[in-house]
Write an enzyme that holds these catalytic residues in place. Structure first.
Site, PDB file in Angstrom:
ATOM      1  N   ARG A 306       0.809  -1.226   0.000  1.00 14.72           N
ATOM      2  CA  ARG A 306       0.000   0.000   0.000  1.00 14.72           C
ATOM      3  C   ARG A 306       0.847   1.284   0.000  1.00 14.72           C
ATOM      4  O   ARG A 306       0.529   2.223  -0.739  1.00 14.72           O
ATOM      5  CB  ARG A 306      -1.008   0.008   1.162  1.00 14.72           C
ATOM      6  CG  ARG A 306      -2.016  -1.139   1.121  1.00 14.72           C
ATOM      7  CD  ARG A 306      -3.207  -0.934   2.041  1.00 14.72           C
ATOM      8  NE  ARG A 306      -4.058   0.143   1.595  1.00 14.72           N
ATOM      9  CZ  ARG A 306      -4.093   1.343   2.125  1.00 14.72           C
ATOM     10  NH1 ARG A 306      -3.337   1.619   3.178  1.00 14.72           N
ATOM     11  NH2 ARG A 306      -4.858   2.277   1.638  1.00 14.72           N
ATOM     12  N   CYS A 337      14.748  -4.579  -4.056  1.00 14.49           N
ATOM     13  CA  CYS A 337      15.550  -3.736  -4.949  1.00 14.49           C
ATOM     14  C   CYS A 337      14.684  -2.791  -5.755  1.00 14.49           C
ATOM     15  O   CYS A 337      14.559  -2.924  -6.981  1.00 14.49           O
ATOM     16  CB  CYS A 337      16.386  -4.624  -5.845  1.00 14.49           C
ATOM     17  SG  CYS A 337      17.484  -5.621  -4.859  1.00 14.49           S
ATOM     18  N   TYR A 366      -6.536  -4.944   2.625  1.00 11.49           N
ATOM     19  CA  TYR A 366      -5.670  -4.774   1.455  1.00 11.49           C
ATOM     20  C   TYR A 366      -4.186  -4.888   1.831  1.00 11.49           C
ATOM     21  O   TYR A 366      -3.334  -4.247   1.230  1.00 11.49           O
ATOM     22  CB  TYR A 366      -5.963  -3.440   0.738  1.00 11.49           C
ATOM     23  CG  TYR A 366      -7.439  -3.225   0.482  1.00 11.49           C
ATOM     24  CD1 TYR A 366      -8.092  -3.944  -0.511  1.00 11.49           C
ATOM     25  CD2 TYR A 366      -8.192  -2.344   1.269  1.00 11.49           C
ATOM     26  CE1 TYR A 366      -9.456  -3.780  -0.723  1.00 11.49           C
ATOM     27  CE2 TYR A 366      -9.561  -2.181   1.059  1.00 11.49           C
ATOM     28  CZ  TYR A 366     -10.172  -2.895   0.061  1.00 11.49           C
ATOM     29  OH  TYR A 366     -11.524  -2.733  -0.150  1.00 11.49           O
TER      30      TYR A 366
HETATM   31  N1  LLP Z   1     -17.671  -2.686  -2.928  1.00 11.52           N
HETATM   32  C1  LLP Z   1     -17.044  -2.554  -4.106  1.00 11.52           C
HETATM   33  C2  LLP Z   1     -17.797  -2.715  -5.337  1.00 11.52           C
HETATM   34  C3  LLP Z   1     -15.665  -2.248  -4.113  1.00 11.52           C
HETATM   35  O1  LLP Z   1     -15.059  -2.095  -5.292  1.00 11.52           O
HETATM   36  C4  LLP Z   1     -14.967  -2.099  -2.900  1.00 11.52           C
HETATM   37  C5  LLP Z   1     -13.536  -1.790  -2.888  1.00 11.52           C
HETATM   38  C6  LLP Z   1     -15.668  -2.274  -1.696  1.00 11.52           C
HETATM   39  C7  LLP Z   1     -17.030  -2.553  -1.748  1.00 11.52           C
HETATM   40  C8  LLP Z   1     -15.016  -2.163  -0.346  1.00 11.52           C
HETATM   41  O2  LLP Z   1     -14.510  -0.904  -0.099  1.00 11.52           O
HETATM   42  P1  LLP Z   1     -13.925  -0.527   1.380  1.00 11.52           P
HETATM   43  O3  LLP Z   1     -15.083  -0.522   2.343  1.00 11.52           O
HETATM   44  O4  LLP Z   1     -12.927  -1.554   1.727  1.00 11.52           O
HETATM   45  O5  LLP Z   1     -13.311   0.810   1.165  1.00 11.52           O
HETATM   46  N2  LLP Z   1      -6.550  -1.628  -2.609  1.00 11.52           N
HETATM   47  C9  LLP Z   1      -7.013  -0.326  -2.200  1.00 11.52           C
HETATM   48  C10 LLP Z   1      -8.501  -0.281  -2.021  1.00 11.52           C
HETATM   49  C11 LLP Z   1      -9.269  -0.741  -3.239  1.00 11.52           C
HETATM   50  C12 LLP Z   1     -10.751  -0.765  -3.005  1.00 11.52           C
HETATM   51  C13 LLP Z   1     -11.444  -1.456  -4.109  1.00 11.52           C
HETATM   52  N3  LLP Z   1     -12.861  -1.558  -3.952  1.00 11.52           N
HETATM   53  C14 LLP Z   1      -6.283   0.091  -0.918  1.00 11.52           C
HETATM   54  O6  LLP Z   1      -5.402  -0.637  -0.466  1.00 11.52           O
HETATM   55  O7  LLP Z   1      -6.547   1.159  -0.381  1.00 11.52           O
END
Ligand code: LLP
Length: 403
Positions: A306, A337, A366
């Site tokens: 992240r 690296c 994540y």
């Molecule tokens: N619903 C849908 C359709 C989504 O695309 C996502 C996350 C969620 C729910 C859940 O969202 P949350 O409540 O976790 O914010 N890898 C990134 C975050 C990508 C989020 C993708 N979609 C990070 O590490 O911040």
């Protein structure tokens, strides 16, 4: 998770003790924090009683998913793998929603066979595929229409999903057109309108804007939806800066659901799992440089990407607090690296020594799911603490597995 007598504890176990049993780097979760988070989430939304579908992409560890399922939550999945895992863990199909812009025929086919609650459709072509599959099966498939509300979630651009330039959902006019065109189909039923505007959102304003767009959509559209799915995205406080106001959102969602006489679905990931875990790592080397001191950890961007990917800040704290006054400015980096293999610069950190243990906070969402084998490094172990007990919930890969 907190300090007691200057030692950092996960529930009843000091990190120093965990490190004697498990090789660093490893993820460590607190079971009670996870249960508490779910309880609080439910409490905030107790008036509306939404169907809460945990976003499996944020953390897909089977043991954790089981705890989440046992708390009564459903699952939000985005791939065949996530769907199969959710079913294997025991989530009822009637509590599973399937989102994603690129669902393949075989993914759709499997989801239809399993009769999950909803397939959230993101394009007309996808809807046509669902119709052709359901005709073959002579079944009526429940779908959601994912609307792109063109709202800026005021978060990191890379995790925004609800603006016109983002690939997700259908534009307002297109969604209306598609619903009109297919509303009398014998193969699909429009059961839900779904939106998800992004992740790590810390203000209520984007949600208010999104609700306004949804309201005007509902006024124009010619079907009544049983469900409105507002997605996830509620942010957590990574750096002691700002907390998301859940009560305010809950109030607005409750008003919305009463006014529109519909059931609500939410898809939280980070707000349920984010602060339940830490990444425990050892200082391999300290490299003093003319400009700054580098703390080289045994955890790298393959373990937690992240910071490299989104400039995300995960606070770093020592496993044992020292009472010495001297403080240093440190740049915490990994062993990989790449210059981007860098976690955080911290001013006024206690003086560290090689071999010391440090803790990267709030890595439950994540974190592990985005880890990789870059540099042929094994993916780390995941451990869960339940009061005074520890359990390995995912064993560390070995280098042999990778060769
Ligand atoms: N619903 C849908 C359709 C989504 O695309 C996502 C996350 C969620 C729910 C859940 O969202 P949350 O409540 O976790 O914010 N890898 C990134 C975050 C990508 C989020 C993708 N979609 C990070 O590490 O911040």
């Amino acid at each position: 998770m907190n300090y007691k007598n200057s030692k950092f504890y996960i529930e009843n176990i000091p990190v120093k003790k965990l490190v004697r049993s498990f090789q660093t780097p490893f993820y460590c979760y607190s079971k009670s924090r996870l249960n508490e988070n779910i309880k609080n989430f439910n409490k905030n939304f107790e008036k509306t009683k939404p169907l809460i579908c945990f976003s499996v992409k944020s953390n897909s560890n089977s043991k954790l998913l089981k705890i989440i399922k046992n708390n009564g939550l459903g699952a939000d999945v985005v791939s065949l793998g996530e769907l199969q895992k959710a079913l294997k863990v025991g989530f009822k199909p009637s509590k599973i929603v399937f989102s994603g812009v690129g669902k393949t025929m075989s993914e759709l086919d499997f989801a239809i066979k399993k009769k999950i609650l909803l397939i959230n459709v993101e394009s007309e072509s996808e809807l046509k595929n669902i119709i052709s599959l359901s005709k073959n099966k002579k079944s009526l498939v429940n779908v959601g229409i994912r609307l792109n509300p063109n709202v800026n979630a005021q978060t990191i651009g890379k995790i925004s999903t609800g603006r016109m330039q983002d690939k997700f959902g259908l534009a307002f006019k297109d969604a209306i057109k598609i619903i009109d065109k297919y509303k009398n189909s014998n193969s699909v039923r429009f059961k839900c309108l779904s939106v998800h505007i992004g992740s790590q959102i810390l203000s209520n304003v984007p949600y208010q804007k999104m609700m306004r767009v949804v309201n005007s959509f509902l006024e124009k559209v010619s079907v009544n939806f049983e469900y409105i799915d507002f997605g996830g995205g509620m942010g957590i406080d990574y750096a002691n800066k700002k907390k998301f106001d859940f009560k305010k959102l809950a109030l607005e969602i409750n008003k919305f659901s009463k006014r529109n006489e519909c059931k609500i679905i939410l898809e939280p990931g980070r707000s349920i799992i984010g602060n339940t875990a830490v990444l425990i790592s050892k200082v391999i080397y300290i490299k003093e440089n003319l400009k700054k001191d580098f703390i080289i950890l045994d955890a790298g961007m393959n373990d937690l990407i992240r910071p490299a990917l989104y400039n995300a800040e995960h606070m770093i704290i020592p496993a044992n607090k020292s009472n010495k006054k001297s403080k240093k400015e440190y740049d915490f980096v990994g062993p990989i690296c790449e210059t981007s293999d860098r976690f955080l610069k911290m001013k006024k950190f206690q003086k560290l020594n090689e071999g010391d243990i440090v803790i990267l906070k709030d890595v439950g969402a994540y974190g592990y799911v985005l880890s990789s084998n870059y540099n042929v490094r094994p993916m780390p172990k995941e451990v869960m603490v339940d009061r005074s007990k520890t359990q390995v919930i995912n064993k560390r890969q070995s280098i042999k597995d990778l060769i």
